[in-house]
Design a protein around this motif. Structure first.
Motif, PDB file in Angstrom:
ATOM      1  N   LEU A  73      39.233 -18.682 -12.424  1.00 34.77           N
ATOM      2  CA  LEU A  73      38.275 -18.142 -11.461  1.00 34.77           C
ATOM      3  C   LEU A  73      36.982 -18.949 -11.531  1.00 34.77           C
ATOM      4  O   LEU A  73      36.484 -19.233 -12.613  1.00 34.77           O
ATOM      5  N   VAL A  75      33.061 -19.012  -9.940  1.00 38.84           N
ATOM      6  CA  VAL A  75      32.059 -18.215  -9.244  1.00 38.84           C
ATOM      7  C   VAL A  75      30.803 -19.049  -9.043  1.00 38.84           C
ATOM      8  O   VAL A  75      30.303 -19.652  -9.989  1.00 38.84           O
ATOM      9  N   GLY A 135      35.160 -11.346  -8.966  1.00 39.41           N
ATOM     10  CA  GLY A 135      34.125 -12.136  -8.308  1.00 39.41           C
ATOM     11  C   GLY A 135      32.920 -11.320  -7.887  1.00 39.41           C
ATOM     12  O   GLY A 135      31.797 -11.831  -7.824  1.00 39.41           O
ATOM     13  N   ARG A 145      27.946 -14.918  -2.773  1.00 38.17           N
ATOM     14  CA  ARG A 145      28.664 -15.615  -3.834  1.00 38.17           C
ATOM     15  C   ARG A 145      29.922 -16.249  -3.252  1.00 38.17           C
ATOM     16  O   ARG A 145      30.608 -15.642  -2.437  1.00 38.17           O
ATOM     17  N   VAL A 147      33.580 -17.461  -4.353  1.00 34.76           N
ATOM     18  CA  VAL A 147      34.524 -17.216  -5.436  1.00 34.76           C
ATOM     19  C   VAL A 147      35.822 -17.957  -5.130  1.00 34.76           C
ATOM     20  O   VAL A 147      36.449 -17.701  -4.107  1.00 34.76           O
ATOM     21  N   ILE A 149      39.575 -18.512  -6.192  1.00 39.50           N
ATOM     22  CA  ILE A 149      40.545 -17.683  -6.903  1.00 39.50           C
ATOM     23  C   ILE A 149      41.887 -18.404  -7.015  1.00 39.50           C
ATOM     24  O   ILE A 149      42.542 -18.664  -6.000  1.00 39.50           O
TER      25      ILE A 149
END
Length: 179
Positions: A73, A75, A135, A145, A147, A149
């Motif tokens: 992940l 961010v 996230g 944001r 994110v 994935i």
């Protein structure tokens, strides 16, 4: 060889295989698209989201990239909010845009249903894919944001609807409210 030794060898092989699968090669093969390429290990928090709008009153566009996707992940805070923080168990409302990593092609968006459309989510309740949930956690109201994935925190090897199996996804999430 006893069972303990066999189990340890199996675990060591699995760890070695998983580290090899994530690679360390920053260059995808020329025949693979970024979402099909081997992933690269990067910091879970990226430094910037070049090309992503900071205007929370308009729908964002996910930038395209030729870079290999992250293994985990990723961010990136585009706008840091100043309101209440989203924590596990929080009931939140978000605006979002979902796109495919690499191409930036949108597959879903609350923005497409209207400027005031939000998605209600209770963090940690399993209402959304794991990467989306993670996230949002830690965001503050008024924040945006990006994110990224990986498949294992998204829809996995089988995919769902318009999302093919093993797809790396990018969501731009605006935190509107924490209840």
């Amino acid at each position: 060889m006893d069972r303990r030794t066999a189990a340890r060898l199996f675990v060591a092989a699995a760890v070695a295989f998983s580290l090899t699968a994530c690679g360390g090669d920053d260059e995808p093969s020329s025949s693979a698209s970024p979402s099909d390429a081997a992933c690269v290990s990067r910091s879970a928090t990226a430094q910037s989201a070049d090309g992503l709008s900071t205007d929370l009153s308009s729908a964002p566009e996910v930038p395209t990239t030729d870079a290999a996707p992250p293994c985990g992940l990723e961010v990136t805070d585009v706008v840091v909010g100043t309101g209440p923080e989203a924590v596990a168990g929080s009931a939140v409302e978000v605006k979002y845009l979902g796109a495919f990593y690499g191409t930036g092609e949108e597959f879903d968006s609350s923005w497409s249903r209207g400027d005031d459309e939000t998605l209600p989510v209770t963090l940690g309740a399993g209402q959304v894919i794991e990467g989306f949930d993670q996230g949002i956690t830690g965001m503050q109201v008024g924040g945006r944001r990006m994110v990224t994935i990986p498949s294992d925190l998204g829809y996995g090897p089988n995919g769902q609807g318009p999302i093919p199996g093993d797809a790396t996804l990018v969501f731009v999430i605006d935190l509107v409210q924490v209840g």
